[in-house]
Design a protein around this motif. Structure first.
Motif, mmCIF file in Angstrom:
data_model
loop_
_atom_site.group_PDB
_atom_site.id
_atom_site.type_symbol
_atom_site.label_atom_id
_atom_site.label_comp_id
_atom_site.label_asym_id
_atom_site.label_seq_id
_atom_site.Cartn_x
_atom_site.Cartn_y
_atom_site.Cartn_z
ATOM 1 N N GLY A 120 2.351 -4.178 1.949
ATOM 2 C CA GLY A 120 2.413 -2.566 1.479
ATOM 3 C C GLY A 120 3.655 -1.221 0.702
ATOM 4 O O GLY A 120 3.296 -0.418 0.633
ATOM 5 N N LYS A 121 4.194 -2.442 -0.567
ATOM 6 C CA LYS A 121 5.337 -1.997 -1.099
ATOM 7 C C LYS A 121 5.013 -1.453 -1.811
ATOM 8 O O LYS A 121 5.503 -0.500 -2.177
ATOM 9 C CB LYS A 121 5.999 -3.807 -1.597
ATOM 10 C CG LYS A 121 7.242 -2.941 -2.737
ATOM 11 C CD LYS A 121 7.463 -4.221 -3.324
ATOM 12 C CE LYS A 121 6.934 -5.291 -3.670
ATOM 13 N NZ LYS A 121 6.333 -4.828 -4.721
ATOM 14 N N SER A 122 3.756 -1.794 -2.435
ATOM 15 C CA SER A 122 3.239 -0.898 -4.036
ATOM 16 C C SER A 122 2.933 0.420 -3.068
ATOM 17 O O SER A 122 2.993 1.392 -3.846
ATOM 18 C CB SER A 122 2.466 -2.025 -4.708
ATOM 19 O OG SER A 122 2.883 -2.965 -5.351
ATOM 20 N N THR A 123 2.335 0.283 -2.367
ATOM 21 C CA THR A 123 0.944 1.411 -1.916
ATOM 22 C C THR A 123 2.510 2.591 -1.181
ATOM 23 O O THR A 123 2.665 3.570 -1.891
ATOM 24 C CB THR A 123 0.340 1.245 -0.540
ATOM 25 O OG1 THR A 123 -0.273 -0.262 -1.123
ATOM 26 C CG2 THR A 123 0.056 2.657 -0.353
ATOM 27 N N ASP A 154 6.213 -5.263 -10.854
ATOM 28 C CA ASP A 154 5.815 -6.682 -9.595
ATOM 29 C C ASP A 154 4.941 -7.160 -10.762
ATOM 30 O O ASP A 154 3.776 -7.017 -11.132
ATOM 31 C CB ASP A 154 4.842 -5.770 -8.805
ATOM 32 C CG ASP A 154 4.596 -6.986 -8.051
ATOM 33 O OD1 ASP A 154 4.660 -8.130 -8.117
ATOM 34 O OD2 ASP A 154 3.850 -6.746 -6.833
ATOM 35 N N ASN A 173 5.617 -0.202 6.887
ATOM 36 C CA ASN A 173 4.079 -0.055 7.335
ATOM 37 C C ASN A 173 3.134 -0.755 8.381
ATOM 38 O O ASN A 173 3.467 -1.124 8.927
ATOM 39 C CB ASN A 173 4.022 -0.297 5.828
ATOM 40 C CG ASN A 173 2.832 0.373 4.747
ATOM 41 O OD1 ASN A 173 2.305 1.174 5.248
ATOM 42 N ND2 ASN A 173 1.683 -0.227 4.002
ATOM 43 N N PRO A 231 0.728 4.885 9.283
ATOM 44 C CA PRO A 231 0.731 4.632 10.251
ATOM 45 C C PRO A 231 -0.756 3.392 8.962
ATOM 46 O O PRO A 231 -0.666 2.804 8.156
ATOM 47 C CB PRO A 231 -1.075 5.326 10.558
ATOM 48 C CG PRO A 231 -0.865 6.441 9.330
ATOM 49 C CD PRO A 231 0.452 6.011 9.495
ATOM 50 N N ALA A 238 -4.059 2.604 7.947
ATOM 51 C CA ALA A 238 -5.519 3.894 7.500
ATOM 52 C C ALA A 238 -5.359 3.504 6.880
ATOM 53 O O ALA A 238 -5.411 2.854 5.444
ATOM 54 C CB ALA A 238 -4.454 4.832 7.648
HETATM 55 N N1 LIG Z 1 -0.157 1.836 5.794
HETATM 56 C C1 LIG Z 1 -1.742 1.451 4.992
HETATM 57 N N2 LIG Z 1 -2.586 1.202 6.152
HETATM 58 C C2 LIG Z 1 -3.731 0.542 4.994
HETATM 59 N N3 LIG Z 1 -3.986 -0.275 3.940
HETATM 60 C C3 LIG Z 1 -2.641 0.085 3.236
HETATM 61 C C4 LIG Z 1 -0.791 0.231 3.510
HETATM 62 N N4 LIG Z 1 -0.490 -0.380 3.462
HETATM 63 C C5 LIG Z 1 -1.142 -0.759 2.329
HETATM 64 N N5 LIG Z 1 -2.677 -0.875 2.575
HETATM 65 C C6 LIG Z 1 -3.318 -1.774 1.398
HETATM 66 O O1 LIG Z 1 -2.827 -3.070 2.096
HETATM 67 C C7 LIG Z 1 -3.213 -4.113 0.495
HETATM 68 C C8 LIG Z 1 -1.728 -4.435 0.262
HETATM 69 O O2 LIG Z 1 -0.877 -3.363 -0.413
HETATM 70 P P1 LIG Z 1 0.525 -3.754 -1.538
HETATM 71 O O3 LIG Z 1 -0.471 -3.909 -2.850
HETATM 72 O O4 LIG Z 1 0.864 -2.379 -1.654
HETATM 73 O O5 LIG Z 1 1.065 -4.551 -0.689
HETATM 74 P P2 LIG Z 1 2.819 -5.151 -1.509
HETATM 75 O O6 LIG Z 1 3.262 -5.375 -0.706
HETATM 76 O O7 LIG Z 1 2.762 -4.773 -3.279
HETATM 77 O O8 LIG Z 1 1.637 -6.430 -2.094
HETATM 78 P P3 LIG Z 1 2.039 -7.742 -3.210
HETATM 79 O O9 LIG Z 1 3.108 -8.750 -2.554
HETATM 80 O O10 LIG Z 1 0.850 -8.255 -3.361
HETATM 81 O O11 LIG Z 1 2.368 -6.889 -4.081
HETATM 82 C C9 LIG Z 1 -3.558 -2.866 -0.444
HETATM 83 O O12 LIG Z 1 -5.152 -2.713 0.008
HETATM 84 C C10 LIG Z 1 -3.048 -1.776 0.188
HETATM 85 O O13 LIG Z 1 -4.144 -0.719 0.122
#
Ligand SMILES: Nc1ncnc2c1ncn2[C@@H]1O[C@H](COP(=O)(O)OP(=O)(O)OP(=O)(O)O)[C@@H](O)[C@H]1O
Length: 366
Positions: free
Chosen positions: A112-115, A137, A275, A312, A314
């Motif tokens: 969930g780094k990007s989120t 990324d 996260n 959370p 969520a």
């Molecule tokens: N706290 C949260 N609750 C529910 N879903 C989440 C949460 N944080 C992230 N997500 C979901 O998890 C998925 C992965 O999130 P994200 O793309 O941010 O991860 P990342 O670590 O950046 O991944 P990558 O390494 O592939 O770039 C997405 O579908 C995102 O919407």
């Protein structure tokens, strides 16, 4: 008046846990027509905290307003902020418009780094800062999806500069703006790193900002702790890094690698974001730590850093990010946005502290 300033100076700043005096926050006190006026200036964006600070100051000053020379006076308090610049030596010209660069990194993918990066950038902006977001990324640029800027292309100036795309109050740039659906997969490897380098050095970050400067540029780093991440951390002269992890043991082990990587290149680790830490039952609202609890906190303490916050697991966070309207943009006053804003204030406060440390003369002992 001096007593009022003293009482305010002893108040603890919630974002750092330190008293204002120790933070060298600017405190002003005045008196006019039966009213005490106070002004506190912090070094990180804190617009949402105006009311809380006014209340905190009123409560602390109550005894002074009850008796003595100020008895019966009213009190009015204002909160201001001023974001300083992290001095980082040589930087490419295009990055000089940026006061502080904050990396959001993770030891492994999918946590969930990007989120977190997008919501953190929006939260800094909601607190009053001017903010840019760079999606570095290269393996899966997700910023265009999360900000609803899919398919847009940056304007090119003088044949060599990219103009950032404004989205939801942020200045944004992503490799996703340069790639198309049918960009060959091979291009996404080494050539993508070249493009990333170009984005870093050839984006005119100050163009859309109000006074030609950005307080913060949030960089969504590629996941992992390999060479690309290491080089990037050195090249962009970071003010600090936020490490995102999930509470599982394995993710924490990877997050530790992230902390160590930034230490190696002398980049301050601003803190850890845990996260998907808690699950809220959609039937009864009960919250439980599905992946175990306390891991991020323990790890932060062990590695001399701090837990900035926990988010959370969520459905709303996922749905909102995946549909181009991240939580902080679509529900700025909600519970989850409050968490992101608190994380933003704490991270930015650490950038402030790191900057202050640099200005301190070294004390030699012995
Ligand atoms: N706290 C949260 N609750 C529910 N879903 C989440 C949460 N944080 C992230 N997500 C979901 O998890 C998925 C992965 O999130 P994200 O793309 O941010 O991860 P990342 O670590 O950046 O991944 P990558 O390494 O592939 O770039 C997405 O579908 C995102 O919407």
């Amino acid at each position: 008046m001096e007593r009022v300033a003293e009482v305010i100076g002893a108040l603890e700043d919630p974002a750092t846990g330190l008293p204002l005096d120790q933070l060298e926050a600017d405190i002003e006190v005045g008196f006019d027509a039966g009213t005490v006026y106070t002004g506190v200036t912090l070094g990180y964006p804190c617009a949402s905290q105006q009311g809380a600070w006014a209340q905190r100051i009123r409560t602390a000053c109550e005894p002074l307003l009850a008796e003595g020379p100020l008895a019966g006076s009213d009190i009015r308090s204002d909160l201001f902020f001023e974001v300083g610049r992290t001095e980082v030596g040589e930087v490419p010209e295009s990055l000089r418009a940026v006061k502080n660069i904050i990396a959001v990194a993770s030891g492994k993918g999918g946590v969930g780094k990007s989120t977190t990066a997008v919501n953190l950038a929006l939260a800094l902006a909601a607190e009053g800062a001017s903010v840019g977001l760079l999606d570095a990324d290269i393996y899966g640029p997700s910023l265009p999806t999360m900000l609803g800027t899919h398919g847009l292309r940056p304007e090119v100036k003088d044949g060599k500069f990219f103009v950032p795309i404004p989205a939801q109050g942020l200045q944004t740039m992503s490799l996703g703006y340069l790639l198309t659906e049918d960009t060959p997969a091979v291009w996404r490897g080494p050539m993508a790193s070249g493009a990333l380098n170009q984005m870093l050095t050839q984006t005119l970050w100050g163009v859309g900002a109000e006074d030609g400067e950005l307080d913060y540029l949030v960089v969504d780093m590629p996941p992992g702790t390999g060479d690309i991440q290491l080089t990037l951390s050195q090249k962009v002269a970071l003010a600090g890094a936020v490490i995102v992890t999930t509470p599982q043991d394995l993710a924490l082990v990877d997050a530790i690698k992230g902390v160590e990587m930034f230490r190696k290149v002398s980049v301050p680790v601003l803190g850890i974001v845990e996260n998907m830490a808690l699950h809220t039952c959609s039937n009864c609202g009960h919250r439980e730590p599905v992946f175990g609890s306390g891991g991020g906190e323990r790890m932060a303490a062990e590695y001399g850093t701090r837990l900035l916050g926990q988010l959370p697991l969520a459905m709303s966070i996922r749905e909102q990010a995946d549909s181009g309207k991240p939580t902080v943009a679509v529900a700025p006053e909600g519970e989850v946005s409050a968490l992101y804003k608190e994380i933003a204030r704490k991270a930015a406060a650490q950038v402030w502290l790191a900057g202050e440390d640099e200005g301190m003369p070294e004390i030699e002992m012995g």
